[in-house]
Design a protein around this motif. Structure first.
Motif, PDB file in Angstrom:
ATOM      1  N   LEU A 107      32.377  15.717  28.823  1.00 30.77           N
ATOM      2  CA  LEU A 107      33.050  15.332  30.061  1.00 30.77           C
ATOM      3  C   LEU A 107      32.901  16.407  31.141  1.00 30.77           C
ATOM      4  O   LEU A 107      32.725  16.090  32.317  1.00 30.77           O
ATOM      5  N   ILE A 108      32.962  17.678  30.751  1.00 26.16           N
ATOM      6  CA  ILE A 108      32.779  18.760  31.717  1.00 26.16           C
ATOM      7  C   ILE A 108      31.361  18.743  32.266  1.00 26.16           C
ATOM      8  O   ILE A 108      31.128  19.022  33.446  1.00 26.16           O
ATOM      9  N   SER A 109      30.397  18.389  31.408  1.00 27.07           N
ATOM     10  CA  SER A 109      28.998  18.356  31.863  1.00 27.07           C
ATOM     11  C   SER A 109      28.786  17.303  32.940  1.00 27.07           C
ATOM     12  O   SER A 109      27.860  17.417  33.746  1.00 27.07           O
ATOM     13  N   LEU A 110      29.640  16.285  32.970  1.00 25.94           N
ATOM     14  CA  LEU A 110      29.527  15.255  33.998  1.00 25.94           C
ATOM     15  C   LEU A 110      29.929  15.759  35.372  1.00 25.94           C
ATOM     16  O   LEU A 110      29.643  15.125  36.387  1.00 25.94           O
ATOM     17  N   HIS A 111      30.620  16.914  35.408  1.00 24.80           N
ATOM     18  CA  HIS A 111      31.068  17.486  36.671  1.00 24.80           C
ATOM     19  C   HIS A 111      29.989  18.332  37.330  1.00 24.80           C
ATOM     20  O   HIS A 111      30.187  18.818  38.438  1.00 24.80           O
ATOM     21  N   HIS A 112      28.868  18.553  36.658  1.00 20.90           N
ATOM     22  CA  HIS A 112      27.888  19.532  37.109  1.00 20.90           C
ATOM     23  C   HIS A 112      26.480  18.967  37.165  1.00 20.90           C
ATOM     24  O   HIS A 112      26.173  17.976  36.513  1.00 20.90           O
ATOM     25  N   PRO A 122      28.641  23.072  40.095  1.00 17.96           N
ATOM     26  CA  PRO A 122      29.560  21.927  40.141  1.00 17.96           C
ATOM     27  C   PRO A 122      29.142  20.937  41.214  1.00 17.96           C
ATOM     28  O   PRO A 122      28.600  21.308  42.252  1.00 17.96           O
ATOM     29  N   ARG A 123      29.381  19.670  40.962  1.00 19.30           N
ATOM     30  CA  ARG A 123      29.103  18.645  41.951  1.00 19.30           C
ATOM     31  C   ARG A 123      30.164  18.697  43.043  1.00 19.30           C
ATOM     32  O   ARG A 123      31.361  18.764  42.762  1.00 19.30           O
ATOM     33  N   ASP A 128      36.781  16.763  42.617  1.00 16.54           N
ATOM     34  CA  ASP A 128      36.751  18.140  42.144  1.00 16.54           C
ATOM     35  C   ASP A 128      37.393  19.081  43.152  1.00 16.54           C
ATOM     36  O   ASP A 128      38.138  19.983  42.789  1.00 16.54           O
ATOM     37  N   GLN A 129      37.096  18.892  44.434  1.00 16.91           N
ATOM     38  CA  GLN A 129      37.639  19.776  45.446  1.00 16.91           C
ATOM     39  C   GLN A 129      39.150  19.628  45.560  1.00 16.91           C
ATOM     40  O   GLN A 129      39.869  20.606  45.726  1.00 16.91           O
ATOM     41  N   ALA A 130      39.638  18.396  45.454  1.00 19.23           N
ATOM     42  CA  ALA A 130      41.063  18.158  45.616  1.00 19.23           C
ATOM     43  C   ALA A 130      41.860  18.694  44.448  1.00 19.23           C
ATOM     44  O   ALA A 130      42.973  19.178  44.611  1.00 19.23           O
ATOM     45  N   ASN A 131      41.297  18.614  43.258  1.00 18.34           N
ATOM     46  CA  ASN A 131      42.058  18.984  42.059  1.00 18.34           C
ATOM     47  C   ASN A 131      41.629  20.307  41.443  1.00 18.34           C
ATOM     48  O   ASN A 131      42.214  20.751  40.465  1.00 18.34           O
ATOM     49  N   LEU A 137      38.955  19.859  32.411  1.00 22.12           N
ATOM     50  CA  LEU A 137      39.163  18.417  32.360  1.00 22.12           C
ATOM     51  C   LEU A 137      40.303  18.004  33.282  1.00 22.12           C
ATOM     52  O   LEU A 137      41.269  18.748  33.473  1.00 22.12           O
ATOM     53  N   SER A 138      40.199  16.810  33.804  1.00 16.91           N
ATOM     54  CA  SER A 138      41.309  16.226  34.549  1.00 16.91           C
ATOM     55  C   SER A 138      42.343  15.726  33.545  1.00 16.91           C
ATOM     56  O   SER A 138      42.042  15.602  32.347  1.00 16.91           O
ATOM     57  N   PRO A 139      43.567  15.432  33.981  1.00 18.86           N
ATOM     58  CA  PRO A 139      44.571  14.901  33.046  1.00 18.86           C
ATOM     59  C   PRO A 139      44.106  13.635  32.329  1.00 18.86           C
ATOM     60  O   PRO A 139      44.357  13.464  31.133  1.00 18.86           O
ATOM     61  N   VAL A 140      43.424  12.743  33.053  1.00 23.51           N
ATOM     62  CA  VAL A 140      42.950  11.507  32.436  1.00 23.51           C
ATOM     63  C   VAL A 140      41.876  11.801  31.391  1.00 23.51           C
ATOM     64  O   VAL A 140      41.863  11.216  30.302  1.00 23.51           O
ATOM     65  N   GLU A 141      40.980  12.734  31.707  1.00 23.00           N
ATOM     66  CA  GLU A 141      39.931  13.109  30.758  1.00 23.00           C
ATOM     67  C   GLU A 141      40.524  13.780  29.525  1.00 23.00           C
ATOM     68  O   GLU A 141      40.060  13.552  28.400  1.00 23.00           O
ATOM     69  N   SER A 142      41.544  14.612  29.727  1.00 19.91           N
ATOM     70  CA  SER A 142      42.215  15.248  28.584  1.00 19.91           C
ATOM     71  C   SER A 142      42.868  14.206  27.690  1.00 19.91           C
ATOM     72  O   SER A 142      42.805  14.295  26.461  1.00 19.91           O
TER      73      SER A 142
END
Length: 199
Positions: A107-112, A122-123, A128-131, A137-142
């Protein structure tokens, strides 16, 4: 500013350890689970005693219950049944830890994005910028990673849980000869086939 992160050298990683990372995670998670369960085993034993009797629970009575167990059965009786728990908890905690880490990495690899030189950046998207979660991981991803890891570990260790429950019933019935853990486990497979392990 663009943040860059160098990918670890795969050859150097292989030289440092021959075991796959998945195996290391299973062992690490399993051992951590065993240590944690062993530490809280006396509390679990007292909890079960209250569950199978009609005695009301009062926190002030717990020291007396502990003293009674030690006096009548010995100090080691506080860990009675812990070995059967260890047989289940090692694969359960190990698989859970391994699956979670695998999903987390994915999931982290999807951010980059990966540059031509192998570096990772990072993309630049609004989420990503807002959070500020470029490297986490985001809360949903966790939630997704944790729930999936839990479901997979339960699926793989359910036969062990079923066997442990069957042994508890057999001991409660006080049969002349109690079957061992392995005997009951293979008995389920012999009698009902593969589906019998997940009844």
């Amino acid at each position: 500013d663009t943040i860059t992160m160098e990918k670890p050298n795969e050859e150097g990683t292989q030289r440092r350890g021959k075991l796959p990372q998945e195996v290391k995670n299973i062992v690490a998670g399993g051992l951590a689970g065993m240590v944690a369960k062993t530490i809280v085993a006396p509390v679990d034993r007292i909890k079960i005693l209250y569950q199978v009797t009609s005695t009301p629970f009062y926190l002030r009575d717990v020291p007396g219950v502990v003293s009674s167990i030690v006096r009548e059965e010995g100090f080691q009786a506080l860990w009675k049944g812990n070995m059967a728990t260890m047989i289940r908890i090692f694969p359960y905690a190990g698989i859970q830890f391994m699956v979670f880490n695998k999903l987390k990495s994915y999931l982290i690899s999807l951010h980059h994005d990966e540059n031509d030189d192998g570096s990772v950046i990072p993309r630049n998207n609004s989420f990503d910028q807002a959070n500020d979660r470029k490297w986490d991981l985001s809360p949903v991803e966790s939630l997704l990673a944790g729930s999936t890891a839990g479901a997979v570990s339960v699926l793989f260790t359910y036969p062990l849980d079923l066997t442990r429950a069957q042994l508890a019933v057999l001991k409660k019935q006080k049969t002349k000869k109690s079957d061992g853990f392995i005997t009951v486990l293979f008995g389920n497979y012999t009698k009902w086939g593969f589906g019998g392990l997940f009844r």
